[in-house]
Design a protein around this motif. Sequence first.
Motif, PDB file in Angstrom:
ATOM      1  N   LEU A   2     -12.032 -52.804  15.627  1.00  9.76           N
ATOM      2  CA  LEU A   2     -11.355 -52.867  16.970  1.00  9.76           C
ATOM      3  C   LEU A   2     -10.143 -54.073  16.613  1.00  9.76           C
ATOM      4  N   ILE A   3      -9.106 -53.835  17.413  1.00 15.00           N
ATOM      5  CA  ILE A   3      -8.032 -54.721  17.514  1.00 15.00           C
ATOM      6  C   ILE A   3      -8.048 -55.631  18.625  1.00 15.00           C
ATOM      7  N   ILE A   4      -7.936 -56.871  18.608  1.00 10.13           N
ATOM      8  CA  ILE A   4      -7.885 -57.724  19.899  1.00 10.13           C
ATOM      9  C   ILE A   4      -6.607 -58.604  19.739  1.00 10.13           C
ATOM     10  N   ASN A   5      -5.604 -58.535  20.560  1.00 13.65           N
ATOM     11  CA  ASN A   5      -4.283 -58.963  20.509  1.00 13.65           C
ATOM     12  C   ASN A   5      -3.967 -60.420  21.315  1.00 13.65           C
ATOM     13  N   ASN A   6      -5.206 -60.502  22.644  1.00 13.89           N
ATOM     14  CA  ASN A   6      -4.973 -61.598  23.489  1.00 13.89           C
ATOM     15  C   ASN A   6      -5.996 -61.773  24.378  1.00 13.89           C
ATOM     16  N   LEU A  18     -19.079 -54.046  20.808  1.00 14.80           N
ATOM     17  CA  LEU A  18     -18.111 -53.638  20.062  1.00 14.80           C
ATOM     18  C   LEU A  18     -18.236 -53.053  18.798  1.00 14.80           C
ATOM     19  N   GLY A  19     -19.677 -52.810  18.218  1.00 14.00           N
ATOM     20  CA  GLY A  19     -19.655 -52.232  16.863  1.00 14.00           C
ATOM     21  C   GLY A  19     -20.531 -52.803  16.105  1.00 14.00           C
ATOM     22  N   ALA A 111     -22.457 -56.456  17.234  1.00 10.34           N
ATOM     23  CA  ALA A 111     -21.721 -57.616  18.085  1.00 10.34           C
ATOM     24  C   ALA A 111     -21.649 -57.051  19.521  1.00 10.34           C
ATOM     25  N   LYS A 112     -21.882 -58.094  20.448  1.00  9.22           N
ATOM     26  CA  LYS A 112     -21.792 -57.676  21.914  1.00  9.22           C
ATOM     27  C   LYS A 112     -20.874 -58.892  22.495  1.00  9.22           C
ATOM     28  N   VAL A 113     -19.930 -58.486  23.226  1.00 11.70           N
ATOM     29  CA  VAL A 113     -19.095 -59.480  23.739  1.00 11.70           C
ATOM     30  C   VAL A 113     -19.965 -60.027  25.156  1.00 11.70           C
ATOM     31  N   LYS A 114     -20.342 -61.197  25.301  1.00  9.37           N
ATOM     32  CA  LYS A 114     -21.100 -61.568  26.335  1.00  9.37           C
ATOM     33  C   LYS A 114     -20.291 -62.281  27.429  1.00  9.37           C
ATOM     34  N   THR A 115     -19.429 -63.219  27.028  1.00  5.92           N
ATOM     35  CA  THR A 115     -18.475 -63.702  28.196  1.00  5.92           C
ATOM     36  C   THR A 115     -17.074 -64.035  27.472  1.00  5.92           C
ATOM     37  N   VAL A 116     -16.133 -64.282  27.980  1.00  5.76           N
ATOM     38  CA  VAL A 116     -14.846 -64.398  27.764  1.00  5.76           C
ATOM     39  C   VAL A 116     -14.249 -65.361  28.913  1.00  5.76           C
ATOM     40  N   LEU A 117     -13.662 -66.528  28.592  1.00  2.00           N
ATOM     41  CA  LEU A 117     -13.404 -67.465  29.400  1.00  2.00           C
ATOM     42  C   LEU A 117     -12.018 -68.090  28.991  1.00  2.00           C
TER      43      LEU A 117
END
Length: 153
Positions: A2-6, A18-19, A111-117
């Motif tokens: 996975l690519i995350i840019n921002n 996420l994988g 991995a799992k994304v729980k929160t993004v702040l």
Amino acid sequence: MLIINNYEDYKSYEGKELGVSSWHLIDQQQINKFADATLDHQWIHTDEERAQKEGPFKSTIAHGYLTLSLIPYLWKQIAEVRNVKMEINYGIENFKFGVAVTVNSEVQLSAKVKTVLNLRGTVKVIIQATLNIKDSAKPAYVGDVIFLYHFND
């Protein structure tokens, strides 16, 4: 991978798996090197003969902190976060060790994304990390890893 840019990319994965990383073999050499690095030479980790005879697992086991220390390496196999000025390992929370990782086991991070702040330009991401052991119904651990990112403008 996975690519995350921002921030927006990260936010789009909130609440999602996420994988997984590739499998990683934890052998006695890695356990011994970790024992040397941390000065933790408890026999259950380093004395193969004694662990086989007296230990509850009938073999040596990886240090719990060794398995935690694999998170950055295995995480980089799941996601590549680009366009960052700085990435900080901010913390770990709520980790529970469920099953010991015996020598010569293979482990894999999911991995799992729980929160993004977005905290005034600093992006705080909480990832639920699970370390799976090949051929085991229970994971070695589950807990939250917290990263801080400062993305380029």
